[in-house]
Design a protein around this motif. Structure first.
Motif, PDB file in Angstrom:
ATOM      1  N   LEU A 209       2.458   1.517  -3.466  1.00 24.41           N
ATOM      2  CA  LEU A 209       1.630   2.232  -4.478  1.00 24.41           C
ATOM      3  C   LEU A 209       1.216   3.462  -4.137  1.00 24.41           C
ATOM      4  O   LEU A 209       1.167   4.375  -5.206  1.00 24.41           O
ATOM      5  N   ALA A 210       1.063   4.114  -2.880  1.00 21.87           N
ATOM      6  CA  ALA A 210       0.796   5.391  -2.532  1.00 21.87           C
ATOM      7  C   ALA A 210       1.899   6.219  -3.266  1.00 21.87           C
ATOM      8  O   ALA A 210       1.619   7.331  -3.788  1.00 21.87           O
ATOM      9  N   ILE A 211       3.170   5.896  -3.320  1.00 20.76           N
ATOM     10  CA  ILE A 211       4.228   6.793  -3.772  1.00 20.76           C
ATOM     11  C   ILE A 211       4.153   6.679  -5.117  1.00 20.76           C
ATOM     12  O   ILE A 211       4.123   7.740  -5.721  1.00 20.76           O
TER      13      ILE A 211
ATOM     14  N   SER B 222       1.461   6.424  -7.025  1.00 25.82           N
ATOM     15  CA  SER B 222       0.090   7.020  -7.144  1.00 25.82           C
ATOM     16  C   SER B 222       0.735   8.477  -7.244  1.00 25.82           C
ATOM     17  O   SER B 222       0.152   9.336  -8.049  1.00 25.82           O
ATOM     18  N   ARG B 223       1.237   9.099  -6.159  1.00 22.19           N
ATOM     19  CA  ARG B 223       1.368  10.480  -5.875  1.00 22.19           C
ATOM     20  C   ARG B 223       2.174  11.014  -7.203  1.00 22.19           C
ATOM     21  O   ARG B 223       2.129  12.297  -7.512  1.00 22.19           O
TER      22      ARG B 223
ATOM     23  N   CYS C 126       0.724  -1.161   0.134  1.00 24.65           N
ATOM     24  CA  CYS C 126      -0.023  -0.110   0.157  1.00 24.65           C
ATOM     25  C   CYS C 126       1.000   1.235   0.006  1.00 24.65           C
ATOM     26  O   CYS C 126       0.424   2.315  -0.670  1.00 24.65           O
TER      27      CYS C 126
END
Ligand code: NA
Ligand code: NA
Lengths: 428, 340, 164
Positions: B23-25, B27-28, B20
């Motif tokens: 993926l957040a990195i 996505s950002r 997670c």
């Protein structure tokens, strides 16, 4: 976009599973999802959304009713009320459960907030019902679901929100339309209580007129509280929110001054417990606010409904779809933001079907009432679990029969518009 | 549970957590802010003429800019009340908001001038001043606070918000009829003093609780512009409206400085142009909405009293004297001078 | 750490009790003044919401140390103590990270931002920053309590039964 939402959902589940408090989970996943979407100033935004969650005069009813409940409980006043109720209905299976539901409906008839009902009634009734042999999780589940009837029985804050965002609906008509559905939900819950209690064999014995009178006299001072609160509101002396503060004063006078059952030194512990319970509930409100603001900004509600609505042209299917949508919304969102967001989205769809906006309002509110009782975002459930000292997972399991009852009531309300519209059309 | 299966579960949970975060990195790094899409929030319902004015503004903005710019509008207080929206505009998490100048006074105190009773003689006077030199100057001065530091927003333009009038469960013909009656007011000291000066008891009650408070008689009346009285359904309860027009508090549209500075000169120009057109459109809508709501009230059995405002004006003089000091007095005098 | 936190907890407790008491007096004063004086005191309503925010955030810190915040208690009690301890430490670190980031850093930024813009509260006549200060205030306490729990969890023995 969808990646961020996936992260949000997965993280949500994982963090809940490793037993991080829900309030922290709600706010933390919001931070991560917003950050993943490239938001600037994520930290300060979430901090500010959280602070503005409890910044509301209307929410004051929660701490005050919780405190009044603690005072009545510590002083033995609550016990006297229950003894009186037991004397009246104790011989019926689930008699006290009925008292609980009826009290919630009566409270609903004076207050517009369900959370206030859970905190005021749950705070006094749940411990006493535990004492009388009812199951704790059942008691919490019962109070939580019964309290939502107050949103259908007028007055109701959320109906005002709905009427204003709908535009062409009269609040007076809406109020009238809610009475029968509210009573219907209450009756359904009472049927469930009867069935569950009978299965468990909870009966407190016989009723004699002597015991009724005796316990009635003992309960008189606390019954005065009801008279004071009800009377004050109906006479227009104070608002329902202010009434909660008056209830605290009266409970204080009873417990400390008149009956002297609570010593001044004990007040510390009482206020301490009430402050803690308040904080637990309102921190959840704060964190839900942060998440709801994020979902709103990303227009996720609009996307969900766009995906669902328009799948079919059959009116029955559309109404069922709307119900499913609103039930899912209710799981994840608090009531007021849900009404604010979904009323304008769904209004054209229901108008095209020829559904009366008053009837649709009742459908929407009934749906979201169920949502108030479900984790992970359910204010009533939170209040119930904190005043009743219950575990969310176990209480949610005890809620299942009540969910079923409420959904049956919802279906009746959805497909028989007379349930809502008969009163306003006849007397409006 | 057994040790091995417990370890598998806990390791997979940790694994999912790690994924997670990665993926957040990812996505950002892929999500760049979209400069052309402006978030605009306000507290009025979607059927309100102000919302329609903002919608029109968004439509025009998209057309003028050839689709390069657009507004995403959040009505009905979805982003919080007016004060909350102003805070978010200062922060830049909202690009724009529509707000009454009344809460604005807590940010830029000069704006309190608009809360003063009988500042404008009538609607014509109101627009003459706002569209004239003084109105435009105040729009400029909105960017600066009392201490000379920046306020965090840029004023874009005004919307009509009509005149505020008293409505109550009993008829109010003169200020004497207000004595001993409780009137709900905004959380604004000027409004409170105004009611008190007229003889009533100002009672601060949250807007959302007002319908019930009126119904149960906690307060006897309130004050607002006609479209708000009907859209809030208060006319279901209060059957007497007094057209005393004690104040005309304009609505204004403000843009976040953070967002404004990021826009190119061309984009700023498009936005200004869209605002000018929206104001013109909204003014027309407002007049229609006011007439419509007055008519609706009449049909609902609300008695609409046209009164001689002289006793009201006289009673309000101490309020003006109290608040018109310093810069506010200067602007007040200049606005009054346009009609003397 | 533990004794420091006990003192902090006691201070917070008395502070919350004070805030709660003033809150009750304030609302009663609001109603009372409406009937006794004829005019409601102007700041009671705004003060009430101000105190409520402080009550919530102070109480949240107290509730954190008392383990009173609601969670979904499903898996952890069923896991083997060793694995549960590992996950509990991870959970505590996540909460610590969140509290420091959002409540302390975000909260301080928020307070500073409001001071910078000089936003006033209409009837109280004080800066709005005082309301928002409750967030970093509470966050600091939660972080301290969290560190204590973290130390206790790391030091706890896992052989035998899981601790509650
Ligand atoms: Na109700
Ligand atoms: Na829910």
């Amino acid at each position: 976009m969808s990646l961020a939402i996936t992260i949000l959902l997965v993280l949500f589940v994982v963090l809940l599973v490793i037993d991080i408090p829900i309030a922290f989970v709600l706010a933390a996943v919001t931070v991560v999802a917003a950050w993943a979407l490239g938001y600037e100033q994520v930290l300060v935004t979430v901090a500010s959304d959280m602070a503005s969650g409890p910044e509301s005069f209307t929410l004051l009813a929660i701490p005050f009713f919780i405190l009044a409940g603690e005072l009545l409980g510590a002083g033995g006043q609550a016990r006297r009320l229950i003894d009186f109720a037991s004397a009246l209905v104790g011989r019926f299976p689930g008699g006290l459960a009925w008292v609980n539901t009826l009290t919630c409906m009566l409270f609903g008839a004076i207050s517009g907030s369900a959370a206030a009902a859970v905190s005021s009634i749950g705070g006094t009734l749940i411990p006493e019902m535990n004492r009388k042999g009812y199951d704790r999780d059942f008691n919490i589940a019962l109070t939580t679901s019964s309290a939502t009837t107050g949103l259908l029985i007028p007055p109701s804050n959320v109906m005002i929100v709905y009427a204003v965002s709908m535009g062409n609906v009269s609040i007076a008509k809406l109020f009238m339309a809610g009475i029968i559905p509210g009573v219907l939900v209450g009756l359904m819950l009472m049927v469930i209580s009867y069935v569950v209690s009978r299965k468990k064999g909870i009966v407190q014995g016989s009723t004699t007129s002597e015991s009724v009178i005796k316990s009635g006299l003992m309960a008189l001072p606390s019954l005065m509280l009801v008279v004071l609160v009800l009377g004050g509101i109906m006479a227009g002396i104070f608002t329902p929110t202010e009434a909660s503060a008056i209830a605290v004063v009266w409970a204080f006078l009873l417990a400390v001054v008149f009956f002297r059952e609570v010593k001044i030194v004990e007040l510390k512990g009482i206020i301490y417990r009430a402050a803690k319970t308040t904080a637990v509930v309102l921190l959840l409100v704060a964190a839900s606010r942060a998440m709801s603001q994020f979902l709103t900004t990303e227009q996720i509600p609009q996307m969900c409904s766009a995906a669902l609505i328009g799948m079919s042209e059959n009116p029955v299917v559309i109404i069922l779809t709307i119900n499913v949508l609103l039930l899912i919304v209710g799981i994840f969102m608090d009531m007021t933001p849900a009404v604010l967001i979904f009323t304008p989205i769904l209004a054209p769809v229901t108008a095209a079907l020829g559904i009366d906006p008053v009837h649709f309002g009742i459908i929407m509110i009934t749906n979201l009432c169920i949502g108030l009782c479900t984790p992970p975002v359910g204010t009533c459930l939170f209040v119930g679990c904190s005043v009743g000292k219950g575990n969310i997972a176990r209480v949610s399991r005890a809620m299942i029969p009540f969910y079923i009852a409420m959904i049956i009531a919802l279906m009746l309300i959805s497909f028989f518009e007379e349930i809502s519209l008969w009163l306003p059309n006849t007397f409006g | 549970m057994k040790k091995t299966s417990s370890n598998i579960i806990s390791s997979s949970i940790l694994g999912v957590l790690l994924i997670c975060i990665i993926l957040a990195i990812v996505s950002r790094s892929q999500n760049l802010p979209d400069r052309g899409t402006l978030k605009c929030a306000h507290s009025l319902p979607a059927n309100h003429p102000v919302h329609q004015g903002i919608e029109f503004m968004g439509q025009r903005l998209e057309e003028i800019s050839d689709g390069k710019m657009k507004l995403v509008i959040f009505p009905s207080g979805q982003m919080g009340d007016e004060t909350r929206c102003i805070e978010q505009v200062q922060r830049g998490s909202l690009a724009m908001t529509k707000t009454s100048t009344a809460p604005m006074g807590n940010f830029v105190s000069l704006m309190k001038v608009f809360s003063l009773p009988y500042l404008f003689d009538d609607a014509d006077h109101f627009w003459e001043v706002l569209e004239g030199e003084i109105g435009q100057e105040l729009l400029q001065r909105l960017s600066v606070r009392d201490n000379g530091k920046e306020s965090g927003f840029t004023g874009l333009g005004y919307f009509d918000s009509g005149s505020r009038n008293f409505y109550a469960t009993e008829p109010i013909r003169t200020p004497a009829d207000m004595v001993g009656k409780k009137f709900r007011v905004m959380r604004d000291p000027v409004a409170m003093d105004l009611v008190e000066a007229l003889g009533g008891s100002p009672t601060p009650i949250p807007w959302g609780e007002l319908y019930t408070a009126l119904k149960q008689g906690v307060v006897d009346g309130a004050e607002n512009n006609p479209p708000s009285i009907t859209s809030s359904k208060h006319s279901e309860i209060c059957k007497h409206l007094t057209l005393d027009a004690h104040s005309r508090i304009p609505d204004m549209v403000v843009v976040s400085d953070r967002v404004w500075k990021r826009l190119s000169a061309q984009e700023q120009q498009w936005l200004k142009q869209a605002m000018i057109e929206a104001t013109e459109y909204q003014r027309k809508l407002w007049v229609e909405a006011t007439q419509k709501s007055l008519k609706a009230m009449e049909q609902d059995g609300v008695s609409i009293l046209t009164v001689d405002t002289t006793p009201y004006r006289d009673a309000c003089k101490p309020v003006i004297k109290k608040y018109a000091t310093g810069d506010i007095k200067d602007v007040y005098d200049r606005i009054r001078a346009t009609r003397k | 750490m533990q004794s420091l936190n006990r003192i902090l907890h006691a201070i917070l407790t008395w502070f919350s009790i004070g805030v709660f008491t003033i809150l009750i007096i304030d609302v009663v004063l609001g109603v009372g003044s409406r009937y006794l004086v004829g005019n409601q005191i102007r700041w009671t309503e705004e003060l009430a919401t101000f105190l409520l925010v402080w009550l919530v955030f102070c109480g949240a810190a107290i509730a954190y140390r008392d383990n009173a915040h609601l969670g979904i208690n499903l898996l952890m009690t069923k896991l083997h103590p060793g694995a549960a301890k590992k996950l509990r430490i991870v959970a505590l670190i996540i909460v610590l990270f969140f509290t420091l980031a959002v409540m302390v850093v975000g909260g301080i930024q928020l307070t500073m931002e409001r001071l910078h813009f000089g936003q006033m509260m209409s009837t109280l006549g004080i800066q709005k920053a005082w309301l928002y200060l409750s967030v970093p205030f509470s966050g600091t306490f939660i972080a301290l309590f969290n560190i204590e729990m973290l130390i206790n969890t790391i030091q706890s023995k896992t052989e035998g039964s899981a601790d509650a």
